[in-house]
Design an enzyme around this catalytic site. Structure first.
Site, PDB file in Angstrom:
ATOM      1  N   CYS A 129       0.836  -1.211   0.000  1.00  0.00           N
ATOM      2  CA  CYS A 129       0.000   0.000   0.000  1.00  0.00           C
ATOM      3  C   CYS A 129       0.867   1.255   0.000  1.00  0.00           C
ATOM      4  O   CYS A 129       1.382   1.665   1.043  1.00  0.00           O
ATOM      5  CB  CYS A 129      -0.929  -0.022   1.215  1.00  0.00           C
ATOM      6  SG  CYS A 129      -1.962   1.438   1.305  1.00  0.00           S
ATOM      7  N   CYS A 132      -0.456   4.150   2.114  1.00  0.00           N
ATOM      8  CA  CYS A 132      -0.322   3.953   3.573  1.00  0.00           C
ATOM      9  C   CYS A 132       1.130   4.161   4.012  1.00  0.00           C
ATOM     10  O   CYS A 132       1.384   4.752   5.049  1.00  0.00           O
ATOM     11  CB  CYS A 132      -0.707   2.534   3.993  1.00  0.00           C
ATOM     12  SG  CYS A 132      -2.174   1.881   3.231  1.00  0.00           S
ATOM     13  N   ASP A 133       2.083   3.631   3.231  1.00  0.00           N
ATOM     14  CA  ASP A 133       3.464   3.536   3.712  1.00  0.00           C
ATOM     15  C   ASP A 133       4.460   4.436   2.990  1.00  0.00           C
ATOM     16  O   ASP A 133       5.611   4.544   3.422  1.00  0.00           O
ATOM     17  CB  ASP A 133       3.953   2.073   3.584  1.00  0.00           C
ATOM     18  CG  ASP A 133       3.099   1.123   4.424  1.00  0.00           C
ATOM     19  OD1 ASP A 133       2.582   1.573   5.468  1.00  0.00           O
ATOM     20  OD2 ASP A 133       2.944  -0.049   4.049  1.00  0.00           O
TER      21      ASP A 133
END
Ligand code: NAP
Length: 300
Positions: A129, A132-133
């Site tokens: 992701c 997200c990261d």
């Protein structure tokens, strides 16, 4: 005992919950991950009618709120099996629940490359992701693997925060939209590594590099801090234990009525065998599956 058990709290499952609750049916929704499903990872939804720009996170938050305000109970337990008795049973890792109908809306899970170290280094440089990261790798060199819209959008997103993005794809043509490919080509810090596959992912406590094999047989070591894997999704139907008919890829067979081969069990969203998997088709399935479940409840 509830009227409708919904497995999965993504757009399909939560839309089904809204329709069932508005028809005064009792509803339990099961979700083992984050409420909202895959759409949570989309930065900007531009193709959902009425609202030309909304983040996936806001979309999911609003949808959850709407379902909960109508009385939805969302249970954070992983479903491990279902049974088709006089009533339907849904077993989670913790409990057994009974319902008169079930709507399967558990979506898809990430496809992997099946390379050693891939899963071991998740959280240590390997990620599924980018939104997200990605921020953890600000200013670093990273790679994205895949050639679909997810990989393309991930590469674009990352190019604005990291130093350099290697976009690795096994063919020389992308599966994703031409418009996004054109945008990619304008980015000076995205290097296309085409007709190439990753042959190894290396690093002990953190990702250090990947080795890429080109179609011409040449190998290249690319030092990177993060690898974002975006090679598609697959349906997770393991917990159905063969009870529900699927196609050879594991997608649940159904027509536009969202009925499965078992009376009183319905399917909605990306896990259903269909051509178009979009947010709008997921919510549409949720409405159809719930209306069919309501019809079943009213006649049984
Ligand atoms: P996808 O379209 O299925 O693309 C997966 C990509 O990964 C393909 O390019 C495929 O290569 C590659 N791949 C698969 N297995 C691989 C392996 N073992 N090794 C290396 N490469 C591998 O998946 P997606 O990008 O996640 O998109 C899923 C759906 O969501 C699509 O319908 C997409 O259009 C949609 N989506 C839409 C948006 C948007 O509208 N903004 C954003 C994201 C996703 P090949 O091409 O060679 O098969």
């Amino acid at each position: 005992m509830v009227d409708v058990i919904i497995i999965g709290a993504g757009p399909a499952g939560l839309t089904a919950a809204i329709y069932a609750l508005r028809a005064k049916k009792s509803v339990l929704v099961f979700e083992s991950n984050m409420v909202g499903g895959q759409i949570v990872n989309t930065l900007d939804i531009e193709n959902y009618p009425v609202n030309p720009h909304i983040s996936g996170y806001d979309f999911a938050t609003n949808l959850k709120k709407q379902a909960e305000e109508l009385g939805a109970t969302i249970i954070n337990e992983k479903v491990v099996s279902i049974e088709n008795d006089t009533n339907k049973k849904v077993k989670t890792e913790q409990n057994v629940y009974e319902g008169k109908t079930i709507i399967i809306a558990s979506g898809l899970e990430n496809r992997t490359l099946s390379i050693p170290n891939e899963l071991e280094l998740v959280g240590k440089g390997v990620s599924f992701c980018a939104t997200c990261d990605g921020n953890f790798f600000r200013g670093k060199d990273v790679a994205v693997v895949g050639g679909g819209n997810t990989a393309l959008e991930d590469a674009l997103y990352l190019s604005n925060i990291v130093n350099k993005v290697y976009l690795i794809h096994r063919r020389n043509e992308f599966r994703g939209d031409t418009k996004t490919v054109e945008q990619i080509k304008t980015k000076s810090n995205i290097e296309l590594v085409l007709e190439s596959t990753i042959s190894s992912i290396n690093g002990k406590n953190a990702l250090e590099n990947i080795v890429v094999l080109n179609r011409d047989g040449s190998m290249r070591t690319i030092p990177i801090s993060a690898l974002f894997i975006a090679v598609g999704k697959k349906p997770n139907t393991d917990y159905l234990n063969g009870l529900i008919n699927t196609d050879e890829s594991g997608f649940i067979i159904s027509d536009e009525s969202c009925k499965t081969n078992i009376e009183g069990i319905f399917v909605a969203g990306d896990i259903r065998e269909k051509k178009v998997r979009q947010l709008v088709t997921a919510t549409s399935d949720g409405a159809v599956a719930a209306l069919e479940a309501i019809n079943y409840l009213n006649n049984n």
